[in-house]
Design an enzyme around this catalytic site. Structure first.
Site, short mmCIF file in Angstrom:
data_model
loop_
_atom_site.label_atom_id
_atom_site.label_comp_id
_atom_site.label_asym_id
_atom_site.label_seq_id
_atom_site.Cartn_x
_atom_site.Cartn_y
_atom_site.Cartn_z
N HIS A 1 9.31 -8.19 -1.83
CA HIS A 1 8.66 -6.91 -2.13
C HIS A 1 9.38 -6.19 -3.26
O HIS A 1 10.53 -5.80 -3.12
CB HIS A 1 8.64 -6.04 -0.87
CG HIS A 1 7.75 -6.59 0.20
ND1 HIS A 1 6.64 -5.93 0.65
CD2 HIS A 1 7.81 -7.75 0.89
CE1 HIS A 1 6.04 -6.66 1.58
NE2 HIS A 1 6.73 -7.77 1.75
N GLU B 1 0.81 -1.21 0.00
CA GLU B 1 0.00 0.00 0.00
C GLU B 1 0.85 1.27 0.00
O GLU B 1 0.32 2.35 -0.16
CB GLU B 1 -0.98 -0.01 1.18
CG GLU B 1 -0.34 0.11 2.54
CD GLU B 1 -1.37 0.02 3.66
OE1 GLU B 1 -2.48 -0.47 3.40
OE2 GLU B 1 -1.05 0.44 4.77
N HIS C 1 3.62 1.77 -2.09
CA HIS C 1 4.12 2.09 -3.44
C HIS C 1 3.21 1.53 -4.53
O HIS C 1 3.47 1.74 -5.71
CB HIS C 1 5.53 1.53 -3.62
CG HIS C 1 6.50 1.95 -2.57
ND1 HIS C 1 6.71 1.22 -1.41
CD2 HIS C 1 7.28 3.04 -2.47
CE1 HIS C 1 7.59 1.83 -0.66
NE2 HIS C 1 7.96 2.95 -1.26
ZN ZN Z 1 6.19 -0.75 -0.80
#
Ligand code: ZN
Length: 375
Positions: free
Chosen positions: A335, A267, A269
């Site tokens: 991520h 939430e 990027h």
């Molecule tokens: Zn991020």
């Protein structure tokens, strides 16, 4: 949804303010509604306003065939809510221009009179701009009052030629391809007009040319991808579980589902993070189909997330569904926002866990779970 539990309904839609934007947007909101399953959408039709001032803008009309588990009144109030979201201002003037108008035209074979509306909508059999889209989307649907099909009713409404004509400049993008002429202009596809406009603006901001060949359909594709990747917002836990909880008296061994692949978006990027989840529980009289565990993970992964919250939500959902003796969830994720921006090493991953009940209280249960996950 199985057809037995749900009523088939036809929803009539009209707009004459920014109709190129509001009509598709209304269909998108219907499609995302958790209690409305859109089966098909008619072509869009353009017509002159009935009974309004001569200079009133033309209407776009369409009809949606859907299934719903809402009552007729419940469905109508959800349609009113969507109208509000789309900026409908209700006035006493029935002919006032409106961003969007959503009406329940048919609800199964229900014939009923409510305080200020009725089923079927009497205009479905008398007004060309309503009857024609309905016949377009569901020609064999039988009107419970006359016993005629909507197609026969449509033939019976008198419309001057050209009064109601299909709109060929706008084509509704998949999954609801408009039917009819195949020679639609491909670039006229619309799906989520507001979202597409924002993506187009974003392309300009980063120095791209949204009109170049490779990008012309990008806003449409991004809108569709976003809808899919965030469809967890439009789904409920009940819907996912769908009665697949079974009694299992005496079962008290740990149940483990591991290597559940998930794809989510951070939430911070809005970039993907993805990996695998392991979900374990010790039953207390109830178990759930193994495939449902993966669907529970998807329900929460397909939203904007942080990995810690995703982990906790999956654990809490299993508690809510099964009320087990305990639940353990371990998620390992990579991520892209860290990997692509070089903040962390490419091969690093983040591990989060959530323990409930005996998994929290009893170190032996917890270490048994961790050993199984690692093994
Ligand atoms: Zn991020």
């Amino acid at each position: 949804m199985s057809d037995q539990d749900f009523a088939q309904t036809i929803i009539a839609i009209g707009s004459n303010i920014e109709k190129e934007r509001y009509l598709p947007e209304a269909i998108r909101l219907l499609r995302r509604h958790r209690s409305i399953e859109v089966r098909d959408v008619s072509r869009f039709f353009e017509s002159s306003p009935v009974g309004g001032p001569a200079d009133a803008p033309d209407f776009f009309n369409a009809a949606v065939l859907a299934c719903t588990d809402l009552s007729p009144q419940g469905l109508r109030s959800e349609l009113r809510h969507i109208e509000d979201v789309l900026g409908r201002v209700r006035t006493d003037d029935p002919n006032a221009p409106r961003t969007i108008d959503l009406d329940v035209a048919y609800y199964g074979d229900v014939v009923a009179e409510f305080e200020d509306w009725q089923l079927p909508d009497p205009e479905a059999a008398t007004k060309p701009h309503i009857a024609i889209p309905i016949a377009d989307v569901a020609p064999s649907f039988v009107d419970p009052v006359s016993g005629k099909t909507t197609y026969d009713l449509m033939l019976g409404v008198s419309a001057p030629p050209e009064a109601v004509k299909p709109v060929t400049s706008i084509r509704l993008a998949t999954p609801y391809e408009a039917r009819g002429p195949e020679d639609f202009d491909q670039t006229g596809d619309v799906y989520a007009p507001q979202l597409e406009a924002l993506v187009r603006a974003q392309l300009l901001e980063i120095g791209e040319d949204p009109e170049r060949e490779g990008l012309v359909r990008t806003p449409l594709r991004v809108a569709k991808a976003m809808d899919f990747l965030t469809n967890g917002y439009a789904t409920s836990l009940d819907e996912v579980v769908n009665n697949a909880v079974f009694d299992a008296e005496g079962a008290d061994e740990m149940v483990l589902v591991k290597d559940v692949e998930f794809y989510s978006m951070c939430e911070h990027h809005m970039l993907p993070f993805f990996g695998k989840a392991a979900v374990a529980y010790i039953p207390q009289g109830k178990i759930i189909g193994l495939s449902k565990v993966a669907r529970v993970v998807d329900l929460f992964a397909r939203r904007l997330q942080v990995q810690e919250r995703l982990t906790n939500q999956v654990a809490d959902a299993i508690v809510e569904i099964l009320d087990p003796q305990g639940v353990g969830v371990v998620i390992e994720g990579q991520h892209l926002c860290m990997m692509m921006r070089g903040v962390q090493k490419q091969d690093s991953s983040t591990v989060t866990s959530a323990m409930r009940g005996t998994f929290k209280r009893d170190p032996r249960t917890r270490s048994e779970f961790i050993d199984l996950v690692r093994g």
